[in-house]
Design a protein around this motif. Structure first.
Motif, PDB file in Angstrom:
ATOM      1  N   UNK A   1      -1.732  -2.035   4.631  1.00 22.40           N
ATOM      2  CA  UNK A   1      -2.677  -2.045   5.732  1.00 22.40           C
ATOM      3  C   UNK A   1      -2.408  -1.016   6.806  1.00 22.40           C
ATOM      4  N   UNK A   2      -1.347  -0.196   6.635  1.00 23.89           N
ATOM      5  CA  UNK A   2      -0.982   0.823   7.616  1.00 23.89           C
ATOM      6  C   UNK A   2      -1.080   2.187   6.960  1.00 23.89           C
ATOM      7  N   UNK A   3      -1.662   3.138   7.670  1.00 25.34           N
ATOM      8  CA  UNK A   3      -1.832   4.474   7.128  1.00 25.34           C
ATOM      9  C   UNK A   3      -0.480   5.138   6.899  1.00 25.34           C
ATOM     10  N   UNK A   4      -0.338   5.775   5.747  1.00 19.37           N
ATOM     11  CA  UNK A   4       0.878   6.508   5.422  1.00 19.37           C
ATOM     12  C   UNK A   4       0.595   8.013   5.418  1.00 19.37           C
TER      13      UNK A   4
ATOM     14  N   UNK B   1      -3.656   1.282  -5.942  1.00 18.56           N
ATOM     15  CA  UNK B   1      -5.076   1.471  -6.272  1.00 18.56           C
ATOM     16  C   UNK B   1      -5.531   2.825  -5.742  1.00 18.56           C
ATOM     17  N   UNK B   2      -6.147   3.608  -6.620  1.00 15.78           N
ATOM     18  CA  UNK B   2      -6.681   4.920  -6.241  1.00 15.78           C
ATOM     19  C   UNK B   2      -8.189   4.888  -6.400  1.00 15.78           C
ATOM     20  N   UNK B   3      -8.922   5.151  -5.326  1.00 16.06           N
ATOM     21  CA  UNK B   3     -10.387   5.190  -5.335  1.00 16.06           C
ATOM     22  C   UNK B   3     -10.805   6.644  -5.215  1.00 16.06           C
ATOM     23  N   UNK B   4     -11.382   7.168  -6.294  1.00 17.09           N
ATOM     24  CA  UNK B   4     -11.747   8.583  -6.295  1.00 17.09           C
ATOM     25  C   UNK B   4     -13.228   8.812  -5.997  1.00 17.09           C
ATOM     26  N   UNK B   5     -14.041   7.754  -6.009  1.00 15.78           N
ATOM     27  CA  UNK B   5     -15.464   7.918  -5.706  1.00 15.78           C
ATOM     28  C   UNK B   5     -16.065   6.571  -5.350  1.00 15.78           C
ATOM     29  N   UNK B   6     -17.085   6.594  -4.476  1.00 19.26           N
ATOM     30  CA  UNK B   6     -17.836   5.391  -4.140  1.00 19.26           C
ATOM     31  C   UNK B   6     -17.079   4.397  -3.296  1.00 19.26           C
ATOM     32  N   UNK B   7     -16.189   4.842  -2.417  1.00 16.23           N
ATOM     33  CA  UNK B   7     -15.452   3.916  -1.551  1.00 16.23           C
ATOM     34  C   UNK B   7     -16.408   3.226  -0.579  1.00 16.23           C
TER      35      UNK B   7
ATOM     36  N   UNK C   1     -14.961  -0.197   4.072  1.00 13.99           N
ATOM     37  CA  UNK C   1     -13.624  -0.578   4.529  1.00 13.99           C
ATOM     38  C   UNK C   1     -12.654   0.591   4.509  1.00 13.99           C
ATOM     39  N   UNK C   2     -13.027   1.682   3.851  1.00 13.88           N
ATOM     40  CA  UNK C   2     -12.205   2.874   3.833  1.00 13.88           C
ATOM     41  C   UNK C   2     -12.809   3.915   4.782  1.00 13.88           C
ATOM     42  N   UNK C   3     -11.946   4.658   5.404  1.00 16.85           N
ATOM     43  CA  UNK C   3     -12.422   5.693   6.316  1.00 16.85           C
ATOM     44  C   UNK C   3     -11.293   6.629   6.683  1.00 16.85           C
ATOM     45  N   UNK C   4     -11.632   7.655   7.465  1.00 13.55           N
ATOM     46  CA  UNK C   4     -10.621   8.596   7.921  1.00 13.55           C
ATOM     47  C   UNK C   4     -10.374   9.735   6.988  1.00 13.55           C
ATOM     48  N   UNK C   5     -11.186   9.894   5.943  1.00  8.85           N
ATOM     49  CA  UNK C   5     -11.009  10.999   5.010  1.00  8.85           C
ATOM     50  C   UNK C   5     -12.320  11.252   4.297  1.00  8.85           C
TER      51      UNK C   5
ATOM     52  N   UNK D   1      -9.138   7.993  -1.716  1.00  7.02           N
ATOM     53  CA  UNK D   1      -8.428   6.970  -0.956  1.00  7.02           C
ATOM     54  C   UNK D   1      -7.417   6.284  -1.870  1.00  7.02           C
ATOM     55  N   UNK D   2      -6.327   5.843  -1.276  1.00  2.00           N
ATOM     56  CA  UNK D   2      -5.310   5.095  -2.001  1.00  2.00           C
ATOM     57  C   UNK D   2      -4.890   3.883  -1.206  1.00  2.00           C
ATOM     58  N   UNK D   3      -4.476   2.837  -1.929  1.00  2.58           N
ATOM     59  CA  UNK D   3      -4.071   1.609  -1.256  1.00  2.58           C
ATOM     60  C   UNK D   3      -2.861   1.047  -1.986  1.00  2.58           C
ATOM     61  N   UNK D   4      -1.804   0.756  -1.240  1.00  3.84           N
ATOM     62  CA  UNK D   4      -0.588   0.170  -1.791  1.00  3.84           C
ATOM     63  C   UNK D   4      -0.467  -1.260  -1.299  1.00  3.84           C
ATOM     64  N   UNK D   5      -0.341  -2.199  -2.237  1.00  3.92           N
ATOM     65  CA  UNK D   5      -0.130  -3.607  -1.912  1.00  3.92           C
ATOM     66  C   UNK D   5       1.340  -3.942  -2.151  1.00  3.92           C
TER      67      UNK D   5
END
Length: 341
Positions: A196-199, A220-226, A229-233, A237-241
Motif C-alpha cells: 500500500x506504500x509507493x516504492x 501483480x503486474x498490470x500492463x494495461x487497463x488499470x 485505484x491505480x494512479x501516478x503513472x 503498475x505493480x503491486x506487492x502483497x
C-alpha cells in the motif's frame, strides 16, 4: 422270382439308412457346470445368482445357448457334443464381463468351470461449461500475478523482485537496473506499490528501496487497463502483497553467496576484478493470538560488490551495503475489518 430276389436288398438299404440317421444321435457328449462367484476382500467366495452364461462354438457346429445362474450361482449345460473349442461369456450387471476360450467338453462327464467376476470400475467425468461474463465496469484489465511459490521456482538471477517483472507480457528491463518499461513507456512511468506504500523515488521516478523476497506473498503486474485505484503513472503498475502470518509458526533462513573466484575469467584481456555478494536473510512468522492476531518479521543483510565495466576507462567495483527490515503485526478486528501495523 424277380420280386423275391430284390426284397433282401431292399431290407439292406433300409438298415443302412436307419444306421445313418441313428449314428449322429449316438455321438459322444458331455456337459458343463459353470459356477459364477465373486471374491470378497477377506478372500472368501460369494456365489452370484442371476448371471448370464452363454456357451457357443466358433466353428458353428453347436448352436449358442444362454443359461441364467440359479440360487447357487450355477449354470448347467447337461448335453453338449465333445469338443475343445467352446467359448464361454459370463456377464452380470455391476460386474465386468469375462470371456473364456478353448473350453473343453469331455465325453460322459459334467465338467465344472469356475468363473470369478470382478466389480465393474466406473469413472465419471463431469464437464461444466459456462460463458465468460465481461464486467464492463471493470474494463479490460491485463495483469500477471506471480505467487510466492512461483517466485521461488523462477530461474532468475539474484534475489531482487525486479528480476521477475520482465516475465509479464509487454514488460522489459533491457539495462537490468530494476526499473522496467511497459509497452515502450519510460522507466519513470512505472508505478510500484508495496504493501500500500509507493516504492518509487519521487525525485528520480525509479525504485526506492530493496524488498526482502521472503516477505512477499504475491507480485501483480498490470500492463494495461488499470482501474481508478491505480494512479501516478502513465505506464504500467505493480503491486506487492506482503505476507501477514497465520496460525502456524514458520520460518526460514536463506543465504545468497557469489564470489569472483567462481565466475571471473578475465574475458577480453582485462585484469579480473575481485568482488563478492553476501546476502543472508531470516524470516519468521506465526500467531500472537490464534485466529485474531499474527506477526511477520523478515530481515536481510546486503553486502554486494558490483563490478562496473567502463568503455574507454578503468573498471571498478561498486560497493552496496544495507539492511532490509520488514516487521508487521496483523489484527483481525472483525470478520471484514483488518488492521496492519
Amino acid at each position: 422270382m424277380s420280386s423275391r430276389g430284390r426284397s433282401p436288398w431292399r431290407l439292406l438299404w433300409v438298415a443302412l439308412a436307419a444306421a445313418c440317421v441313428i449314428a449322429p444321435a449316438m455321438a459322444a457328449t458331455g456337459g458343463l457346470k459353470v459356477v459364477v462367484f465373486e471374491v470378497l476382500e477377506d478372500g472368501t467366495q460369494e456365489r452370484l445368482p442371476g448371471a448370464t452364461v452363454t456357451l457357443s462354438e466358433p466353428n458353428g457346429q453347436f448352436q449358442a445357448r444362454t443359461v441364467i445362474t440359479d440360487v447357487n450361482g450355477e449354470a448347467l449345460f447337461p448335453v453338449v457334443p465333445v469338443s475343445s473349442s467352446y467359448e464361454l461369456v459370463v456377464s452380470m450387471p455391476g460386474y465386468a464381463s469375462t470371456r473364456l476360450t478353448q473350453v473343453r467338453v469331455l465325453a460322459d462327464q459334467v465338467r465344472p468351470i469356475p468363473v470369478a467376476l470382478a466389480p465393474e470400475m466406473n469413472v465419471e467425468v463431469t464437464v461444466t461449461g459456462r460463458r465468460q461474463v465481461v464486467e464492463l465496469s471493470e474494463g479490460a484489465t491485463s495483469s500477471t500475478a506471480i505467487s510466492e511459490e512461483a517466485f521461488a521456482d523462477l530461474p532468475i538471477f539474484g534475489r531482487e523482485y525486479q528480476n521477475a517483472l520482465s516475465l509479464a507480457a509487454g514488460v522489459q528491463d533491457t539495462d537490468g537496473d530494476g526499473n522496467p518499461n511497459v509497452h515502450g513507456s519510460r522507466e519513470q512511468d512505472f508505478q510500484m506499490v508495496a504493501g500500500g506504500v509507493s516504492n518509487v523515488d519521487p525525485l528520480t521516478g525509479e525504485r526506492l528501496s530493496s524488498i526482502n523476497p521472503d516477505a512477499i506473498e504475491e507480485i501483480e503486474i498490470i500492463d494495461a487497463g488499470a482501474d481508478a485505484s491505480f494512479g501516478g503513472a502513465i505506464g504500467g503498475f505493480g503491486r506487492i502483497n506482503y505476507k501477514s502470518g497465520g496460525n502456524e509458526f514458520e520460518g526460514s533462513f536463506t543465504l545468497y553467496f557469489r564470489d569472483s573466484t567462481f565466475d571471473n575469467d578475465a574475458a577480453g584481456g582485462r585484469d579480473p576484478l575481485d568482488y563478492q555478494v553476501f546476502r543472508p536473510a531470516l524470516y519468521f512468522s506465526g500467531p500472537l493470538v490464534k485466529d485474531k492476531m499474527w506477526f511477520v518479521t523478515s530481515h536481510e543483510l546486503i553486502r554486494v560488490d558490483q563490478p562496473i565495466d567502463l568503455i574507454g576507462g578503468a573498471d571498478f567495483v561498486q560497493e552496496v551495503r544495507g539492511l532490509t527490515n520488514f516487521d508487521q503485526v496483523t489484527w483481525q478486528v472483525t470478520g471484514k475489518d483488518k488492521l496492519q501495523l
